[in-house]
Scaffold this motif. Structure first.
Motif, PDB file in Angstrom:
ATOM      1  N   ARG A 130      -7.433 -14.802  -4.759  1.00  0.00           N
ATOM      2  CA  ARG A 130      -8.059 -14.293  -3.527  1.00  0.00           C
ATOM      3  C   ARG A 130      -9.517 -13.916  -3.732  1.00  0.00           C
ATOM      4  O   ARG A 130      -9.992 -12.925  -3.173  1.00  0.00           O
ATOM      5  N   ASN A 151      -4.787 -12.380   6.042  1.00  0.00           N
ATOM      6  CA  ASN A 151      -5.263 -12.036   4.706  1.00  0.00           C
ATOM      7  C   ASN A 151      -4.814 -10.629   4.325  1.00  0.00           C
ATOM      8  O   ASN A 151      -4.367 -10.380   3.199  1.00  0.00           O
ATOM      9  N   HIS A 152      -4.885  -9.711   5.276  1.00  0.00           N
ATOM     10  CA  HIS A 152      -4.488  -8.324   5.041  1.00  0.00           C
ATOM     11  C   HIS A 152      -2.997  -8.228   4.691  1.00  0.00           C
ATOM     12  O   HIS A 152      -2.615  -7.569   3.710  1.00  0.00           O
ATOM     13  N   ARG A 158      -2.236  -9.701   1.262  1.00  0.00           N
ATOM     14  CA  ARG A 158      -2.638  -8.798   0.178  1.00  0.00           C
ATOM     15  C   ARG A 158      -1.632  -7.654   0.026  1.00  0.00           C
ATOM     16  O   ARG A 158      -1.230  -7.299  -1.079  1.00  0.00           O
ATOM     17  N   LYS A 159      -1.259  -7.074   1.162  1.00  0.00           N
ATOM     18  CA  LYS A 159      -0.310  -5.960   1.112  1.00  0.00           C
ATOM     19  C   LYS A 159       1.011  -6.389   0.495  1.00  0.00           C
ATOM     20  O   LYS A 159       1.675  -5.626  -0.205  1.00  0.00           O
ATOM     21  N   ALA A 160       1.407  -7.640   0.805  1.00  0.00           N
ATOM     22  CA  ALA A 160       2.687  -8.132   0.286  1.00  0.00           C
ATOM     23  C   ALA A 160       2.545  -8.732  -1.111  1.00  0.00           C
ATOM     24  O   ALA A 160       3.531  -9.138  -1.713  1.00  0.00           O
ATOM     25  N   ASN A 161       1.291  -8.813  -1.586  1.00  0.00           N
ATOM     26  CA  ASN A 161       1.008  -9.495  -2.846  1.00  0.00           C
ATOM     27  C   ASN A 161       1.571 -10.908  -2.813  1.00  0.00           C
ATOM     28  O   ASN A 161       2.122 -11.403  -3.790  1.00  0.00           O
ATOM     29  N   GLU A 181       6.267 -16.604   1.576  1.00  0.00           N
ATOM     30  CA  GLU A 181       6.348 -15.286   0.945  1.00  0.00           C
ATOM     31  C   GLU A 181       5.825 -14.201   1.880  1.00  0.00           C
ATOM     32  O   GLU A 181       6.381 -13.090   1.954  1.00  0.00           O
ATOM     33  N   GLU A 237       8.459 -13.621   4.547  1.00  0.00           N
ATOM     34  CA  GLU A 237       9.619 -12.943   3.981  1.00  0.00           C
ATOM     35  C   GLU A 237       9.356 -11.449   3.810  1.00  0.00           C
ATOM     36  O   GLU A 237      10.198 -10.604   4.130  1.00  0.00           O
ATOM     37  N   ALA A 238       8.152 -11.129   3.334  1.00  0.00           N
ATOM     38  CA  ALA A 238       7.827  -9.723   3.093  1.00  0.00           C
ATOM     39  C   ALA A 238       7.616  -8.963   4.403  1.00  0.00           C
ATOM     40  O   ALA A 238       8.132  -7.866   4.586  1.00  0.00           O
ATOM     41  N   GLN A 278      10.976  -8.864   6.214  1.00  0.00           N
ATOM     42  CA  GLN A 278      12.082  -8.330   5.404  1.00  0.00           C
ATOM     43  C   GLN A 278      13.352  -9.153   5.573  1.00  0.00           C
ATOM     44  O   GLN A 278      14.433  -8.640   5.874  1.00  0.00           O
ATOM     45  N   ASN A 279      13.199 -10.468   5.419  1.00  0.00           N
ATOM     46  CA  ASN A 279      14.328 -11.358   5.651  1.00  0.00           C
ATOM     47  C   ASN A 279      14.163 -12.572   4.732  1.00  0.00           C
ATOM     48  O   ASN A 279      13.250 -13.385   4.916  1.00  0.00           O
ATOM     49  N   ARG A 280      15.054 -12.693   3.738  1.00  0.00           N
ATOM     50  CA  ARG A 280      14.923 -13.772   2.753  1.00  0.00           C
ATOM     51  C   ARG A 280      15.124 -15.143   3.361  1.00  0.00           C
ATOM     52  O   ARG A 280      14.500 -16.127   2.949  1.00  0.00           O
ATOM     53  N   LEU A 305       2.017 -16.073  14.507  1.00  0.00           N
ATOM     54  CA  LEU A 305       1.214 -15.212  15.385  1.00  0.00           C
ATOM     55  C   LEU A 305       1.987 -13.947  15.767  1.00  0.00           C
ATOM     56  O   LEU A 305       1.451 -12.835  15.709  1.00  0.00           O
ATOM     57  N   ARG A 327       3.143  -0.322   6.900  1.00  0.00           N
ATOM     58  CA  ARG A 327       2.551  -0.960   5.729  1.00  0.00           C
ATOM     59  C   ARG A 327       1.677  -2.165   6.111  1.00  0.00           C
ATOM     60  O   ARG A 327       0.598  -2.370   5.549  1.00  0.00           O
ATOM     61  N   LEU A 342      -9.338  -5.010   3.497  1.00  0.00           N
ATOM     62  CA  LEU A 342      -8.173  -5.896   3.567  1.00  0.00           C
ATOM     63  C   LEU A 342      -7.081  -5.512   2.586  1.00  0.00           C
ATOM     64  O   LEU A 342      -5.983  -6.039   2.634  1.00  0.00           O
ATOM     65  N   GLY A 372      -4.476  -6.456  -2.853  1.00  0.00           N
ATOM     66  CA  GLY A 372      -3.424  -7.284  -3.419  1.00  0.00           C
ATOM     67  C   GLY A 372      -2.421  -6.487  -4.206  1.00  0.00           C
ATOM     68  O   GLY A 372      -1.861  -6.958  -5.184  1.00  0.00           O
ATOM     69  N   GLU A 373      -2.187  -5.261  -3.737  1.00  0.00           N
ATOM     70  CA  GLU A 373      -1.241  -4.421  -4.462  1.00  0.00           C
ATOM     71  C   GLU A 373       0.161  -5.011  -4.402  1.00  0.00           C
ATOM     72  O   GLU A 373       0.489  -5.788  -3.510  1.00  0.00           O
ATOM     73  N   GLY A 396       3.812  -5.678  -3.610  1.00  0.00           N
ATOM     74  CA  GLY A 396       4.707  -5.320  -2.519  1.00  0.00           C
ATOM     75  C   GLY A 396       6.092  -5.841  -2.814  1.00  0.00           C
ATOM     76  O   GLY A 396       6.272  -6.729  -3.632  1.00  0.00           O
ATOM     77  N   ALA A 445      11.972  -8.485   0.232  1.00  0.00           N
ATOM     78  CA  ALA A 445      13.341  -8.031   0.501  1.00  0.00           C
ATOM     79  C   ALA A 445      14.355  -8.899  -0.201  1.00  0.00           C
ATOM     80  O   ALA A 445      14.144 -10.081  -0.365  1.00  0.00           O
TER      81      ALA A 445
END
Lengths: 630, 78
Positions: free
Chosen positions: A51, A109-110, A113-116, A122, A125-126, A129-131, A546, A623, B69, B72-73, B75, B78
């Motif tokens: 990134r 992008n946000h 990043r939060k979900a890595n 991915e 999924e994050a 919260q549903n695989r 979206l 989050r 933004l 990249g921590e 997360g 599930a």
């Protein structure tokens, strides 16, 4: 202009040197990129460049990936065949940067990043919260992207074959390839076109090597180089074509006098020892006749050629290399038929809907114009390969500046291409039967006329760069879906960096080789496969992504329903189209782009199922959503 | 996001509306040109294209807000 136009498409050795330098440049850039790879977090580095991309890299990789082989081969062919109406057809690109980058770039992008997260499945999924959401998304990407890869591999091979043409070294290599192919006890391989296969292998090996070695970072930086070459190529062609036609106004007035060719059959009696071949031009009663079809009954006395294309000479256009038939040869023209739309209509190339061979309503109806104005920005927005790029920029300042850059870039590339190839028809009349080759043919003609044939290599590098920059992105996209989404996230979460690295190399190579082998004998309707794949991806992903980013009540079940709804509608329209025409073609009810129908069903299902299912907890919303969205 | 979609709608109406009235015309008269291109292309495509590009640049530089933004921590998936 001597010889056939197809032969004219083959650049000389000086052009080949210029083209070779471009290829060397690609490898140097890929090598440097590979050496700069971060040792920290292999998967994030290999599939997303950690990134860390700034404005130049982000903007040009976005633009170059969006511009595929179709941009420099199929689009010029359409402009050549239908004229100025292509300006309306492509007009939706004026808002592509704003829609495709501005609508959700920052939010995606946000969340990534939060979900890595490294891949789109991915992220889904994050956030949801549903695989199962990630799995469905992965399967869709792998399914549709493979069609893309096939088409681009074929395009890359064809451009290379056209460039190498009749260079002696290439012919020797083709002969050697032919021998190898015949020795393989497999029908598909033994009957493949050796020139095509040789170029396919060269192209595939080149792309696979630099993608495997350099990963996303190499893909992005080679995209940057390729994007610059495309931009420069268009500007150079514009200058040359305007000078050589005497200015745009003169070229457009000449184009106004040109009418679409008629198709016919001719009988040649008393040919004697004279031989006419496919691609020859003759003059009959003041009309220019191009022998397009095969010659039958070449018994020295009488021959029949079907079809031929008949052009009315127009003052100010280039004169094709007319062949003088010996005295005593009688020529009879029969079965003349004009275009279904545009025949005998002065100015057909300057007006909407544009001439068309078989559709009486012309090339572009008003409803189709609306459809395309919708399709280009929203179709681009919804391509997973573009979404991945939206996950790779380093900060929102980069995004803002990149929108500026891509806006200018697309304006130059797409609008000026319409100017170039409308004017180009005046310099290269008579290519309606080989419109796909008009880009290399015009490049060669312009540079030869200007006395700088070596420049053809630079111009021909532009379509090749477009194909390469798309193939590398799609290759990595499919590879990341397998390595990250299936293997690491589902089978071996504790896999070591070393094993992931090895697997990434193997999977990327395997997918590239599999795509290459699949198109050893390319299917006839590959362009239709591209349309099917791009429309399918957009129909599956646009609404779910979206809603996932901007609607807090979106659920995993809703996303799955949306994706499956888009998939079902798209494949349903394909089945309907196949049933109606017998061809691999998606149906267009009410003359609207299939994407619009896909999105309708996808949206209805995504919203309805989300209301009926349980949404992720408040901590997930907190989050992934900005506290003060902007 | 809604501003972006609104801008798309405005340019769609401009381009398609103008071209409907001026590009889809029958008749054999000479097609009027502006700067060497058919006038309907100039006013119905080139000018809106320039306007859209200008708007995109101004909007991106002055109206899209900068946000942190994240870094990249890690997360949980599930």
């Amino acid at each position: 202009m001597g010889g056939s136009f197809l032969a004219a498409a083959s650049a000389g050795s000086s052009a080949l040197v210029a083209f070779g330098l471009y290829i060397v440049g690609v490898f140097v850039v890929a090598w440097i990129s590979g050496r700069k790879q971060s040792e920290k977090g292999f998967v994030s580095e290999y599939f997303l460049g950690n990134r860390g991309f700034g404005m130049w890299a982000f903007a040009l990789t976005f633009a170059a990936t969006a511009a595929s082989g179709g941009t420099f081969m199929g689009f010029p062919a359409k402009i050549y065949s239908h004229g100025w109406v292509l300006a309306l057809w492509i007009a939706g690109y004026m808002v592509v940067p704003l829609v495709a980058m501005g609508a959700m770039g920052k939010q995606l992008n946000h969340v990534a990043r939060k979900a890595n997260a490294v891949t789109l499945p991915e992220v889904m999924e994050a956030r949801l919260q549903n695989r199962a959401t990630g799995l469905v998304a992965t399967l869709m990407i792998v399914f549709f992207m493979f069609f893309y890869l096939l088409a681009q591999f074929k395009a890359g091979s064809e451009i290379l074959a056209r460039l190498l043409g009749d260079i002696p070294g290439f012919q020797a290599a083709v002969s050697a390839t032919s021998g190898v192919l015949k020795s393989v006890p497999l029908g598909v391989v033994a009957t493949a076109d050796p020139a095509y296969v040789f170029c396919l292998v060269c192209f595939a090996v080149a792309v696979i090597v630099y993608v495997v070695y350099g990963g996303f970072r190499a893909v992005v930086w080679t995209d940057v180089m390729q994007g610059i070459i495309m931009f420069a190529g268009v500007l150079i062609m514009l200058g040359l074509v305007l000078v050589q036609t005497g200015g745009l106004a003169k070229a457009t007035r000449t184009l106004e006098k040109m009418s679409p060719p008629e198709s016919a059959t001719i009988q040649l009696a008393g040919l004697g020892e004279e031989i006419v071949t496919r691609g020859d031009w003759i003059e009959v009663s003041g009309e220019w006749v191009k022998l397009v079809g095969g010659l039958t009954s070449p018994d020295g006395a009488e021959a029949r050629v079907a079809p031929v294309l008949i052009y009315q000479p127009v003052e100010g256009t280039a004169v094709p290399p007319l062949m003088a038939l010996p005295a005593g040869v009688a020529v009879e023209i029969a079965d003349r038929s004009g275009y279904a739309n545009g025949h005998d209509s002065q100015g057909a190339y300057l007006k909407a809907p544009g001439p068309h061979t078989s559709n009486a309503a012309g090339f572009l109806s008003l409803t189709l114009a609306v459809s395309f104005f919708f399709f280009w920005p929203f179709g681009t927005l919804a391509q997973p390969s573009n979404m991945v790029r939206l996950m790779a920029f380093n900060n929102s300042r980069t995004l803002r500046r990149s929108i500026v850059m891509v806006s200018i870039y697309f304006s130059v590339i797409y609008f000026l291409m319409v100017v170039i190839f409308c004017a180009g028809r005046v310099l290269l009349p008579g290519m309606d039967d080989q419109a796909d080759g008009v880009m290399p043919a015009l490049a060669t003609t312009l540079t030869s006329n200007a006395g700088v044939p070596w420049l053809a290599g630079v111009l021909l590098a532009a379509p090749f760069a477009a194909v390469m920059s798309s193939v590398d992105s799609f290759l990595l996209m499919v590879s990341s879906a397998v390595v990250r989404d299936i293997y690491q996230n589902r089978m071996r979460p504790t896999a070591s960096e070393r094993s992931l690295r090895l697997l990434s190399y193997i999977v990327t190579s395997f997918i590239g080789i599999a795509a290459m082998l699949t198109v050893l004998k390319p299917p006839a309707h590959l362009q239709d496969l591209i349309v099917f794949a791009s429309g399918g991806l957009a129909g599956c992903f646009l609404i779910p992504v979206l809603l996932m980013l901007f609607w807090q009540k979106m659920t995993g079940a809703g996303a799955i329903a949306g994706m499956l709804g888009g998939f079902a509608m798209h494949t349903g329209l394909l089945i309907a189209g196949y049933s109606a025409t017998g061809e691999f073609r998606v149906a267009t009810p009410l003359n609207l782009e299939p994407l619009i129908w896909d999105l309708l069903l996808s949206g209805v299902l995504a919203v309805a199922v989300s209301f009926m299912s349980r949404r992720p907890g408040q901590e997930v919303i907190d989050r992934y959503f900005y506290s003060s969205p902007g | 996001m809604w501003i972006v979609f609104g801008v798309w709608a405005v340019f769609c109406i401009w381009v398609v509306g103008y071209c409907k009235l001026n590009a889809f015309v029958d008749g054999g008269g000479e097609v009027p040109l502006t700067l060497g291109m058919p006038s309907w292309v100039f006013w119905g495509v080139a000018v809106p294209w320039l306007a859209a590009t200008t708007f995109s640049i101004v909007f991106a530089l002055f109206f899209i807000q900068d946000h942190e933004l994240g870094d990249g921590e890690a997360g949980e998936v599930a």
